[in-house]
Design an enzyme around this catalytic site. Structure first.
Site, PDB file in Angstrom:
ATOM      1  NE  ARG A 196      -2.067   1.480   3.640  1.00 51.09           N
ATOM      2  CZ  ARG A 196      -2.188   1.284   4.953  1.00 51.09           C
ATOM      3  NH1 ARG A 196      -2.979   0.354   5.412  1.00 51.09           N
ATOM      4  NH2 ARG A 196      -1.506   2.024   5.808  1.00 51.09           N
ATOM      5  CG  HIS A 202      -6.904   2.546   6.457  1.00 53.74           C
ATOM      6  ND1 HIS A 202      -7.264   1.366   5.875  1.00 53.74           N
ATOM      7  CD2 HIS A 202      -8.041   3.076   6.988  1.00 53.74           C
ATOM      8  CE1 HIS A 202      -8.568   1.160   6.055  1.00 53.74           C
ATOM      9  NE2 HIS A 202      -9.059   2.188   6.716  1.00 53.74           N
ATOM     10  CE1 TYR A 206       0.409   2.375   8.794  1.00 54.01           C
ATOM     11  CE2 TYR A 206      -0.906   4.080   9.881  1.00 54.01           C
ATOM     12  CZ  TYR A 206      -0.601   3.344   8.760  1.00 54.01           C
ATOM     13  OH  TYR A 206      -1.295   3.554   7.605  1.00 54.01           O
TER      14      TYR A 206
END
Lengths: 329, 347
Positions: free
Chosen positions: A250, A254, A262
């Site tokens: 990715r 998100h 993170y």
């Protein structure tokens, strides 16, 4: 098709990955319209959560290269690359994401709820939600005696959901032509796979349901194409379901606005350095494809997306009263 | 109760339980429409724990009458996919209490498929499920949960009080292009091992007929008060109406039949005449069917001769011991007492 990549499939996969990436590229500035200097998710022409698929294109094209309009696909909350690869109407898809009347669902669904009955595509916003419906679609084709298949895409996080395990068991018990495709991008929002998944390889979980499980390394469209082709052909022959686990990445957060705190230092840079689309172009050139052909097909793909966004922006919003229609058929 | 007698005047009466009526309806529709199939736990060889699929396996075979794993998330999700593919699945959720393991497929997928697809994809599925307590099965096998499902847009929710309506409702439900939650009350099901209210065993025509979804029925005419029930509570209301008649009180009884859509106008029309309203419901009290019906009447500005009342299951889990369970369940005596009280306070 046995799964061996041929020239026309490879060119299609390249063009379709470009189309998907360009779609997301146009989403990005549009999403932040009205959301700066103060970020408010509700503002601008694209309100709500937005999950971009940059980096995951090989999963979509390697699988969907083998699919026909009559085959069913259920996808996830991160659906654009799969929708585009399945042949969802690009104008209506863009218009839906902008909430317009000419969108796929007239603006009722938005980016996480794209439906195109013409090509049997659906997606939904809760992980592992599309697996049961894919088993049902596969059962329908088995009962009718046609050779259509159903493919459920899911993220690696969804492999920890009960729905995943129940659907695989049922698909295997009933031996339906379903293919479960895990796009392993290593993160469920902020939690890494190694922190929440008991097995190293989700493909191993196929053994629990007596079906073949394949791990495809390298985020490589050709490798996905080969393995997916075998699984889909197997399903069409009536030999039952398969599980595919595809290593992917990715490249974005998100959702848009994700600060990505993170991520380990330098991870995004490393991932971008191994971006699957330039890597695929380099391989095609090495294999004898002409740069001019690749450039032309990429330009056509981008032009189609540009046209879809122009269509979507120019389209009219629905009458608010339309909120009350289609609750029931 | 409803009046099936007129529909079958030319035939000798044929009395069916609700269980038999449901199985007969599904079988007839499977004969008529090859896209209909049945799935669920213990519905094939066993014929359904509550008899809803008796005999279907022998007639239609295991492809169309499918025993599933104990795996509601998967098979109810699969039903949504079957429906999207043009099939007409009838799935059984053995006890409505089990909805907790599969609600996502029901209210996020089935209920929203038409809407989120802008009408491109329908969801013609029937989810039949048993409801109700009164037989000591405690709080994970005895709930009603009408309002839980009635609250969710995109679902139709029905519950028959007798075999005639059960058959016609099931035929209507299978043919409907929307997801229909077809509830059947265990106290009316006609299973030998469970006891049954005899009034639920009625004549039902052998042929094809539908009882429309979304329509209530007046099952006893009266002048002094409107008592609204559904499923089992229709019979409690009818028993109470009999008791009240001996005391000179004329109670009208409405069988709601459908929780969603709710036939508000049928209730309003009755209350306009009687001026009094009591709702009897074995689902939990708060935010329930009774509240919705009373609100529907109040919003219509109908002159009332007494404040509307409701009898429902209190806001507690269903207890096991019969001493407690029957203390809190609605019954005919509670209905009778409530009506008498309402008559006393009336203007």
């Amino acid at each position: 098709m046995t799964g061996a990549s041929n020239a026309s499939d490879r060119l299609w996969m390249y063009a379709t990955m470009i189309k998907s990436r360009h779609f997301e590229a146009l989403i990005k500035p549009a999403y932040f319209e009205g959301k700066s200097p103060v970020f408010n998710m509700a503002k601008g022409p694209l309100p709500g959560e937005m999950h971009l698929s940059d980096g995951q294109e090989p999963c979509a094209v390697g699988v969907c290269a083998h699919l026909r309009p009559g085959d069913t696909v259920t996808a996830t909350h991160r659906p654009h690359h799969v929708a585009i690869a399945k042949g969802v109407d690009l104008d209506a898809m863009a218009a839906e994401i902008f909430g317009k009347a000419s969108g796929l669902s007239g603006g009722r669904g938005g980016h996480m709820h794209l439906f195109d009955a013409r090509v049997n595509f659906a997606c939904s916003g809760i992980i592992a939600q599309g697996l049961g419906p894919a088993v049902g679609a596969a059962l329908a084709s088995k009962l009718r005696g046609d050779d259509a298949v159903a493919v459920a895409f899911l993220g690696e996080g969804a492999a920890n959901q009960g729905a995943f395990h129940e659907a695989l068991n049922l698909a295997s018990v009933w031996k339906v032509p379903a293919i479960f495709v895990i796009e392993d991008n290593a993160y469920g929002i902020s939690v890494s796979k190694r922190d929440c998944t008991a097995v190293e390889r989700n493909a191993d979980r196929a053994a629990a349901y007596a079906m073949p499980g394949h791990f495809v390394a390298g985020n490589d469209a050709d490798a996905v194409h080969t393995i997916a082709g075998e699984a889909i052909a197997r399903a069409r022959r009536g030999e039952g379901p398969s599980l595919l686990e595809i290593e992917t990445c990715r490249l974005e957060g998100h959702f848009m606005g994700d600060a990505e705190g993170y991520r380990p230092e330098g991870e995004v840079e490393r991932l971008k350095a191994s971006d699957p689309i330039p890597a695929y172009r380099a391989r095609l050139l090495a294999d004898g494809f002409e740069a001019a052909d690749l450039d032309r097909t990429a330009a056509e793909a981008r032009a189609a997306v540009d046209a879809a966004f122009a269509f979507a922006r120019a389209a009219a919003y629905p009458d608010p009263e339309e909120a009350f229609t289609h609750v029931f058929a | 109760m409803s009046s099936p007698d007129t529909a079958t005047a030319v035939r000798p009466a044929r009395r069916l339980t609700i269980a038999r009526a449901i199985a007969e309806a599904i079988g007839q529709e499977m004969e008529r429409d090859p896209d209909v199939l049945v799935m669920g736990e213990d519905i094939a060889k066993l014929g359904g724990v509550f008899g809803t699929t008796t005999g279907l396996l022998d007639r239609f075979g295991p492809e169309r009458v499918r025993d599933t794993p104990i795996s509601e998330t998967a098979f109810i999700g699969a039903a949504v996919g079957l429906a999207a593919s043009g099939m007409r699945p009838v799935v059984e959720l053995m006890f409505v209490d089990f909805f907790g393991v599969c609600m996502d497929a029901i209210y996020n997928l089935a209920a929203k498929q038409s809407y989120f697809s802008g009408g491109q994809v329908t969801c013609p599925m029937v989810l039949m499920t048993s409801v109700g307590g009164g037989y000591g099965d405690a709080g994970q096998h005895s709930q009603a949960l009408y309002a839980t499902f009635g609250h969710l847009p995109g679902l139709k929710v029905v519950i028959p009080s007798n075999a005639h309506d059960a058959k016609g409702l099931m035929l209507a439900a299978i043919r409907d292009p929307n997801p229909v939650i077809f509830m059947y009350h265990k106290a009316l099901q006609g299973m030998g091992w469970l006891g049954t209210v005899q009034r639920s065993i009625t004549d039902a025509p052998e042929g094809d007929y539908v009882v429309p979804l979304g329509k209530a029925k007046c099952v006893r005419e009266g002048e002094d008060i409107t008592v609204v029930g559904l499923g089992l509570s229709v019979h409690q209301a009818l028993d109470a109406a009999g008791q009240l008649a001996e005391g000179g009180i004329s109670a009208e009884v409405i069988d709601l039949i459908s929780v969603a859509p709710l036939d508000r106008e049928a209730v309003r029309a009755s209350v306009r005449r009687t001026g009094r309203l009591l709702v009897v419901d074995d689902d939990y009290l708060s935010y329930g069917v009774g509240a919705e019906i009373i609100a529907s009447v109040c919003e219509a500005d109908i002159p009332l001769r007494a404040p509307p009342q409701r009898i429902a299951f209190p806001d507690i889990p269903v207890p096991f011991t019969p001493v407690m369970e029957h203390f809190v369940l609605p019954n005919a005596d509670k209905v009778t007492a409530a009506v008498r009280q309402m008559m006393r306070v009336s203007n």
